[in-house]
Write a protein that holds these residues in place. Structure first.
Motif, PDB file in Angstrom:
ATOM      1  N   ALA A  45       0.830  -1.203   0.000  1.00  0.00           N
ATOM      2  CA  ALA A  45       0.000   0.000   0.000  1.00  0.00           C
ATOM      3  C   ALA A  45       0.866   1.256   0.000  1.00  0.00           C
ATOM      4  CB  ALA A  45      -0.923   0.010   1.213  1.00  0.00           C
ATOM      5  N   LEU A  46       0.387   2.289  -0.663  1.00  0.00           N
ATOM      6  CA  LEU A  46       1.060   3.583  -0.617  1.00  0.00           C
ATOM      7  C   LEU A  46       0.960   4.159   0.795  1.00  0.00           C
ATOM      8  CD1 LEU A  46      -0.451   4.796  -3.948  1.00  0.00           C
ATOM      9  CD2 LEU A  46       2.011   4.585  -3.543  1.00  0.00           C
ATOM     10  N   ASP A  76      -1.720  -5.040   4.744  1.00  0.00           N
ATOM     11  CA  ASP A  76      -0.397  -4.864   4.155  1.00  0.00           C
ATOM     12  C   ASP A  76       0.666  -5.627   4.937  1.00  0.00           C
ATOM     13  OD1 ASP A  76       0.702  -3.345   1.862  1.00  0.00           O
ATOM     14  OD2 ASP A  76       2.036  -2.507   3.381  1.00  0.00           O
ATOM     15  N   GLU A  77       0.457  -5.791   6.236  1.00  0.00           N
ATOM     16  CA  GLU A  77       1.425  -6.486   7.078  1.00  0.00           C
ATOM     17  C   GLU A  77       1.147  -7.981   7.177  1.00  0.00           C
ATOM     18  OE1 GLU A  77       1.177  -4.402  10.757  1.00  0.00           O
ATOM     19  OE2 GLU A  77       2.318  -2.662  10.041  1.00  0.00           O
ATOM     20  N   SER A  78      -0.004  -8.419   6.655  1.00  0.00           N
ATOM     21  CA  SER A  78      -0.355  -9.833   6.717  1.00  0.00           C
ATOM     22  C   SER A  78       0.345 -10.597   5.599  1.00  0.00           C
ATOM     23  CB  SER A  78      -1.871 -10.001   6.592  1.00  0.00           C
ATOM     24  OG  SER A  78      -2.286  -9.795   5.248  1.00  0.00           O
ATOM     25  N   ASP A  79       0.123 -11.902   5.573  1.00  0.00           N
ATOM     26  CA  ASP A  79       0.704 -12.704   4.499  1.00  0.00           C
ATOM     27  C   ASP A  79      -0.281 -12.921   3.355  1.00  0.00           C
ATOM     28  OD1 ASP A  79      -1.111 -14.453   5.607  1.00  0.00           O
ATOM     29  OD2 ASP A  79       0.351 -15.975   6.176  1.00  0.00           O
ATOM     30  N   ARG A  80      -1.423 -12.240   3.403  1.00  0.00           N
ATOM     31  CA  ARG A  80      -2.455 -12.491   2.397  1.00  0.00           C
ATOM     32  C   ARG A  80      -2.016 -12.073   0.993  1.00  0.00           C
ATOM     33  NH1 ARG A  80      -8.956 -11.004   2.788  1.00  0.00           N
ATOM     34  NH2 ARG A  80      -9.545 -12.286   0.980  1.00  0.00           N
ATOM     35  N   LEU A  81      -1.186 -11.063   0.903  1.00  0.00           N
ATOM     36  CA  LEU A  81      -0.736 -10.571  -0.402  1.00  0.00           C
ATOM     37  C   LEU A  81       0.577 -11.213  -0.845  1.00  0.00           C
ATOM     38  CD1 LEU A  81      -1.538  -6.751  -0.074  1.00  0.00           C
ATOM     39  CD2 LEU A  81      -2.980  -8.584  -0.978  1.00  0.00           C
ATOM     40  N   ASP A  82       1.084 -12.133  -0.040  1.00  0.00           N
ATOM     41  CA  ASP A  82       2.325 -12.820  -0.411  1.00  0.00           C
ATOM     42  C   ASP A  82       2.099 -13.733  -1.618  1.00  0.00           C
ATOM     43  OD1 ASP A  82       3.424 -11.597   1.769  1.00  0.00           O
ATOM     44  OD2 ASP A  82       3.614 -13.420   2.988  1.00  0.00           O
ATOM     45  N   ASN A  83       3.144 -13.917  -2.391  1.00  0.00           N
ATOM     46  CA  ASN A  83       3.155 -14.876  -3.506  1.00  0.00           C
ATOM     47  C   ASN A  83       2.016 -14.678  -4.503  1.00  0.00           C
ATOM     48  OD1 ASN A  83       5.406 -16.291  -2.283  1.00  0.00           O
ATOM     49  ND2 ASN A  83       3.915 -17.138  -0.839  1.00  0.00           N
ATOM     50  N   PRO A  84       1.861 -13.462  -5.037  1.00  0.00           N
ATOM     51  CA  PRO A  84       0.828 -13.262  -6.053  1.00  0.00           C
ATOM     52  C   PRO A  84       1.192 -13.960  -7.359  1.00  0.00           C
ATOM     53  CG  PRO A  84       2.235 -11.341  -5.943  1.00  0.00           C
ATOM     54  CD  PRO A  84       2.667 -12.262  -4.812  1.00  0.00           C
ATOM     55  N   LEU A  85       0.194 -14.180  -8.181  1.00  0.00           N
ATOM     56  CA  LEU A  85       0.458 -14.682  -9.519  1.00  0.00           C
ATOM     57  C   LEU A  85       1.255 -13.645 -10.300  1.00  0.00           C
ATOM     58  CD1 LEU A  85      -3.048 -16.120 -10.515  1.00  0.00           C
ATOM     59  CD2 LEU A  85      -1.086 -17.365  -9.574  1.00  0.00           C
ATOM     60  N   SER A  86       2.073 -14.113 -11.221  1.00  0.00           N
ATOM     61  CA  SER A  86       2.838 -13.223 -12.089  1.00  0.00           C
ATOM     62  C   SER A  86       2.156 -13.137 -13.450  1.00  0.00           C
ATOM     63  CB  SER A  86       4.270 -13.744 -12.258  1.00  0.00           C
ATOM     64  OG  SER A  86       4.930 -13.054 -13.305  1.00  0.00           O
ATOM     65  N   ILE A  87       1.703 -11.958 -13.821  1.00  0.00           N
ATOM     66  CA  ILE A  87       1.088 -11.780 -15.134  1.00  0.00           C
ATOM     67  C   ILE A  87       2.113 -12.058 -16.231  1.00  0.00           C
ATOM     68  CG2 ILE A  87       0.081 -10.050 -16.692  1.00  0.00           C
ATOM     69  CD1 ILE A  87      -1.253  -8.809 -14.238  1.00  0.00           C
TER      70      ILE A  87
END
Length: 275
Positions: A45-46, A76-87
């Motif tokens: 996040a900004l 932003d501090e969680s692991d939910r956004l970890d390891n996103p798919l790569s477009i």
């Protein structure tokens, strides 16, 4: 029946509420949400979007409540956004016409692209493009992302664009036709009155470009012409437009409503709202 949502984030900074808002609507309904970024880097996040004291210069007031700031910080501090798919890994790169053996390369490209697009449509019911300043860098003119947008558009699947996340919709065009897929549609987005005169920055860089590099309102007016329309709704607290299959949200305060309208499209067949 549960739904699956593909949510695209910039690697150069997303605006917190523009993710937290739709995500709240999806989580309430038990939707599966998968995140993707242009190269698979972890999105963040900004900082101003986590600061309730930050005053938005064009609006002259804070645009982030303490509750949204805290929700953004926790996410932003969680692991939910970890390891996103790569477009970049999902979608092949269109070859230059000048490359050797171009015909064989473009044939292979279309084969790979068809397979990739079918795979996405087999898994996801809708597409979300989150805003912030970051999309200006790595989403607006991202050809691979455009191919994802086109796949959902051809399949008549709902697409939500928020703030500068609307820009890829204006630029997504079939290769032979070149008209925007927004042609003839009603949309909203960042109006001129909301544009910064200075201070547009991006995560991971020291580059501050001052004013925004393009007026999104002008792009959307041109993209929707001649029979569509841009709705800035300046002076109104919220601006969300539904013109199926698109949900467009103007800016930060429209994020929760934008997510709710996407849910209505998926579950109740909503096709028009806000115009």
């Amino acid at each position: 029946m549960s739904k699956s949502i593909l949510t695209v984030l910039s690697e150069y900074g997303y605006w917190g509420e523009e993710l937290v808002g739709p995500l709240a609507a999806f989580d309430r309904r038990g939707y599966e949400v998968t995140f993707a970024t242009p190269t698979g880097g972890r999105a963040h996040a900004l900082p101003p979007s986590m600061d309730p004291e930050y005053v938005d210069p064009p609006l002259g007031r804070s645009v982030t409540t303490p509750e949204v700031a805290e929700a953004t910080r926790k996410l932003d501090e969680s692991d939910r956004l970890d390891n996103p798919l790569s477009i970049e890994e999902l979608i092949p790169d269109r070859p230059y016409f000048s490359e050797p053996d171009f015909l064989r390369r473009i044939e292979a490209y279309h084969r790979e692209l068809d397979t990739a697009q079918r795979s996405l449509l087999e898994r996801y019911d809708a597409l979300v493009l989150v805003g912030g300043s970051g999309p200006i860098v790595d989403m607006a003119n991202n050809g691979r992302l455009h191919e994802i947008v086109l796949a959902f558009h051809r399949a008549d699947r709902p697409i939500l664009g928020l703030c500068y996340g609307v820009t890829p919709l204006a630029f997504a065009r079939e290769w032979e036709q070149r008209d925007s897929i927004l042609r003839g549609k009603h949309v909203t987005g960042h109006p001129k009155e909301y544009d910064y005169k200075a201070g547009t920055g991006f995560l991971g860089t020291d580059f501050n470009i001052g004013a925004v590099p393009y007026p999104l309102e002008y792009i959307l007016r041109d993209a929707t012409a001649p029979d569509g329309r841009f709705h800035g709704n300046v002076g109104k607290e919220t601006s969300v437009i539904v013109d199926y299959p698109f949900v467009t949200a103007r800016s930060t305060p429209d994020s929760f409503l934008g997510g709710e309208k996407l849910v209505e499209m998926l579950e109740h067949g909503l096709r028009r709202y806000g115009w």
